[in-house]
Design a protein around this motif. Sequence first.
Motif, PDB file in Angstrom:
ATOM      1  N   ALA A 176       0.726  -1.263  -0.123  1.00  0.00           N
ATOM      2  CA  ALA A 176       0.151  -0.094   0.049  1.00  0.00           C
ATOM      3  C   ALA A 176       0.703   1.266   0.032  1.00  0.00           C
ATOM      4  CB  ALA A 176      -0.882   0.000   1.252  1.00  0.00           C
ATOM      5  N   TRP A 222      -4.625   7.469  -1.842  1.00  0.00           N
ATOM      6  CA  TRP A 222      -3.949   6.399  -1.424  1.00  0.00           C
ATOM      7  C   TRP A 222      -4.528   5.068  -1.788  1.00  0.00           C
ATOM      8  CZ3 TRP A 222      -5.887   1.809   0.964  1.00  0.00           C
ATOM      9  CH2 TRP A 222      -5.119   1.082   1.899  1.00  0.00           C
ATOM     10  N   CYS A 223      -3.555   3.815  -2.087  1.00  0.00           N
ATOM     11  CA  CYS A 223      -4.016   2.637  -2.486  1.00  0.00           C
ATOM     12  C   CYS A 223      -3.426   1.627  -1.739  1.00  0.00           C
ATOM     13  CB  CYS A 223      -3.833   2.789  -4.192  1.00  0.00           C
ATOM     14  SG  CYS A 223      -2.218   2.691  -4.521  1.00  0.00           S
ATOM     15  N   CYS A 224      -4.017   0.429  -2.084  1.00  0.00           N
ATOM     16  CA  CYS A 224      -3.730  -0.823  -1.703  1.00  0.00           C
ATOM     17  C   CYS A 224      -3.784  -2.020  -2.752  1.00  0.00           C
ATOM     18  CB  CYS A 224      -4.144  -1.157  -0.475  1.00  0.00           C
ATOM     19  SG  CYS A 224      -3.778  -2.746   0.194  1.00  0.00           S
ATOM     20  N   TYR A 226      -4.703  -5.376  -3.607  1.00  0.00           N
ATOM     21  CA  TYR A 226      -5.460  -6.447  -3.036  1.00  0.00           C
ATOM     22  C   TYR A 226      -5.016  -7.910  -3.476  1.00  0.00           C
ATOM     23  CZ  TYR A 226      -9.555  -6.028  -6.159  1.00  0.00           C
ATOM     24  OH  TYR A 226     -10.544  -6.048  -7.160  1.00  0.00           O
TER      25      TYR A 226
END
Length: 245
Positions: A176, A222-224, A226
């Motif tokens: 992330a 923001w990011c993740c 998955y």
Amino acid sequence: MTGPHARTVVRRDHAVIAPETHVPGPVPGWSGSEHVRLISPAMGAGFSMSLVAMPAGAGAGPPPDGAGRFAYVLEGALALEADAGPRILGAGGYAYIPPGTAHSLTASAAARVCVIDKPYVPVPGAPHGRLIVGEAADRPPEPMLGDPALTVRQLLPEEPALDLAVNLMAFAPGAALPFVETHVMEHGLLVLEGTLVYRFADHWYPLGAGDAVWMGPFCPQWCCAYGPGRAEYLIYKDWNREAGA
Ligand code: UGY
Ligand code: MN
């Protein structure tokens, strides 16, 4: 066919453009190619980003007057003729062509290309850009803020002549961004591989390969990733200038 359903959204400070909503349109100089404008000043951006499918032999139209052009080959091959002899850019190959440069870009095989055109911002005493040709595979992945699960390949050097950065960011499953970024620089982003959950301002989106994003100045982000596999995106930002001053 998705009928009335679409993941695409266009908001004041960000846009998500999903491939199932693409509508190509003819652009002067690009005859024979299928040209989709993903990001445009028409939505509030300070640059444009396009996805172009070029049949073998098709040529690129000229960049707008005063704009530098970054072209990244997603599939196939382009022949670039500029100052020196012709150069072939295969998948992962890229070029930055400074404003006012006599050149031609021709598909030497059927190609899919991401094209970013940015009005050039000069600085006193520095040359107005510089022709740069490279290959993503030659750029070393660097961990972002020490995280080996999140790496950045810087495709262009940071120097006064250049007013943009274009990077490849790769995320291992579960990696992330370390914090919610907010910055004056804009982004254009194209997901090349994998799946991510991305936050823009107060909105959350699942993203996958082929999705494009515009992030305007100060859009919180923001990011993740998955998973299950790695995710990677190409990301542009205006850089090394007094943005918005
Ligand atoms: O370079 C960047 O600003 C980058 N970390 N932003 C992003 O991935 N949304
Ligand atoms: Mn950012």
